[in-house]
Design a protein around this motif. Structure first.
Motif, PDB file in Angstrom:
ATOM      1  N   ALA A 110      32.482 -12.524  20.817  1.00 21.01           N
ATOM      2  CA  ALA A 110      32.213 -13.612  19.971  1.00 21.01           C
ATOM      3  C   ALA A 110      30.408 -14.509  21.056  1.00 21.01           C
ATOM      4  O   ALA A 110      30.074 -13.867  20.127  1.00 21.01           O
ATOM      5  CB  ALA A 110      32.750 -15.065  19.712  1.00 21.01           C
ATOM      6  N   VAL A 111      30.580 -14.767  21.543  1.00 20.44           N
ATOM      7  CA  VAL A 111      29.465 -14.662  22.949  1.00 20.44           C
ATOM      8  C   VAL A 111      28.541 -13.476  22.766  1.00 20.44           C
ATOM      9  O   VAL A 111      27.413 -13.224  22.794  1.00 20.44           O
ATOM     10  CB  VAL A 111      29.797 -14.851  24.005  1.00 20.44           C
ATOM     11  N   LEU A 112      28.815 -11.419  23.263  1.00 20.63           N
ATOM     12  CA  LEU A 112      28.919 -11.066  23.195  1.00 20.63           C
ATOM     13  C   LEU A 112      27.159 -10.728  21.994  1.00 20.63           C
ATOM     14  O   LEU A 112      26.177 -10.546  22.050  1.00 20.63           O
ATOM     15  CB  LEU A 112      29.794  -9.770  23.086  1.00 20.63           C
ATOM     16  N   ARG A 113      28.432 -11.101  20.651  1.00 22.95           N
ATOM     17  CA  ARG A 113      27.394 -10.815  19.534  1.00 22.95           C
ATOM     18  C   ARG A 113      26.055 -11.416  19.391  1.00 22.95           C
ATOM     19  O   ARG A 113      25.478 -11.357  18.930  1.00 22.95           O
ATOM     20  CB  ARG A 113      28.369 -10.834  18.228  1.00 22.95           C
ATOM     21  N   ARG A 114      26.401 -12.384  19.439  1.00 16.39           N
ATOM     22  CA  ARG A 114      24.990 -13.657  19.663  1.00 16.39           C
ATOM     23  C   ARG A 114      23.974 -13.682  20.745  1.00 16.39           C
ATOM     24  O   ARG A 114      23.174 -13.480  20.310  1.00 16.39           O
ATOM     25  CB  ARG A 114      25.952 -15.355  20.290  1.00 16.39           C
ATOM     26  N   LEU A 115      24.452 -12.862  21.732  1.00 14.88           N
ATOM     27  CA  LEU A 115      23.324 -12.526  22.989  1.00 14.88           C
ATOM     28  C   LEU A 115      22.409 -11.506  22.240  1.00 14.88           C
ATOM     29  O   LEU A 115      21.698 -11.107  23.007  1.00 14.88           O
ATOM     30  CB  LEU A 115      23.894 -12.363  24.626  1.00 14.88           C
ATOM     31  N   ILE A 116      23.727  -9.916  21.891  1.00 13.77           N
ATOM     32  CA  ILE A 116      22.957  -8.776  21.574  1.00 13.77           C
ATOM     33  C   ILE A 116      22.032  -9.553  20.388  1.00 13.77           C
ATOM     34  O   ILE A 116      20.639  -8.859  20.380  1.00 13.77           O
ATOM     35  CB  ILE A 116      23.506  -8.015  21.021  1.00 13.77           C
TER      36      ILE A 116
END
Length: 232
Positions: A110-116
């Motif tokens: 979830a965090v990585l998706r938002r950062l990307i």
């Protein structure tokens, strides 16, 4: 041709690495903590001063583990937005480096998706938080699905040579869907062996040397690495 990425801690060391032939730089602060987000001033001056090397900016608000809390994520998102807004007068290949894992040692998707997503057109490297995940092949597919550009890894081993078999397998699995950057203990004396055993086309390393009581970049070592990688 092999891409050589040098991890640097400030603008002067970035300029030394570029002049010595580095293809790409990872700009960080606080390398003693494994690298954290550099100041926006450092990023702006780097983009103004460099001419040829690509630049990846570490986005990591603190040292320590790779768990990302809600406020830390907000800081990372704000840093990514600020990096995107900086002038890039020489059109350098600019990207960001991020990572996040859960308490269960899985990628925090979830965090990585938002950062990307926040990075938009900027390419994203997932850093060595990836090496904390036991099932790296599943994690590799997840990173590809999220749209990251590259992953930095030693194959979950102490060094790239120790993890050579895993690195080779990860690179084979990734194919042309994701760039696998070999990292960990790479130096001029072993880079050709790393390339031979892993099939890697990109390597990442520091080339530290102490000068006047502070760490600098060893231009001669960068040149040796670049020359050895080209010869391989």
């Amino acid at each position: 041709m092999t891409t050589v990425e040098i991890c640097v801690s400030d603008v002067p060391t970035a300029l030394v690495a570029e002049a010595a032939g580095a293809d790409r730089l990872e700009l960080c602060a606080d390398l003693g903590q494994g690298g954290t987000t550099p100041s926006l001033g450092a990023v702006e001056i780097a983009l103004r001063s460099l001419r040829t090397a690509g630049v990846r900016i570490m986005v990591r608000p603190r040292g320590g583990d790779f768990r990302v809390g809600e406020l830390e994520e907000q800081v990372m998102l704000a840093d990514i937005a600020a990096i995107r807004a900086l002038p890039n007068p020489h059109g350098l290949a600019l990207g960001v480096v991020v990572g996040a894992v859960t308490d269960g040692a899985e990628l925090d998707l979830a965090v990585l998706r938002r950062l990307i997503e926040a990075a938009g057109p900027l390419p994203v490297t997932v850093h060595k938080a990836f090496d904390e995940v036991p099932d790296q092949f599943t994690a590799l597919e997840q990173i590809i699905e999220l749209g990251a550009d590259a992953v930095l890894t030693s194959g979950a081993a102490r060094t790239a040579l120790d993890g050579a078999a895993r690195l080779a397998a990860l690179r084979q699995r990734a194919g042309d869907r994701l760039r696998v950057i070999a990292a960990g203990g790479i130096r001029s004396h072993n880079v050709r062996l790393v390339l031979a055993q892993t099939g890697a086309q990109e390597v990442h390393l520091r080339a530290p040397v102490l000068r006047d009581g502070r760490e600098a970049t060893d231009a001669a070592e960068v040149r040796r690495v670049v020359d050895a990688a080209r010869a391989a």
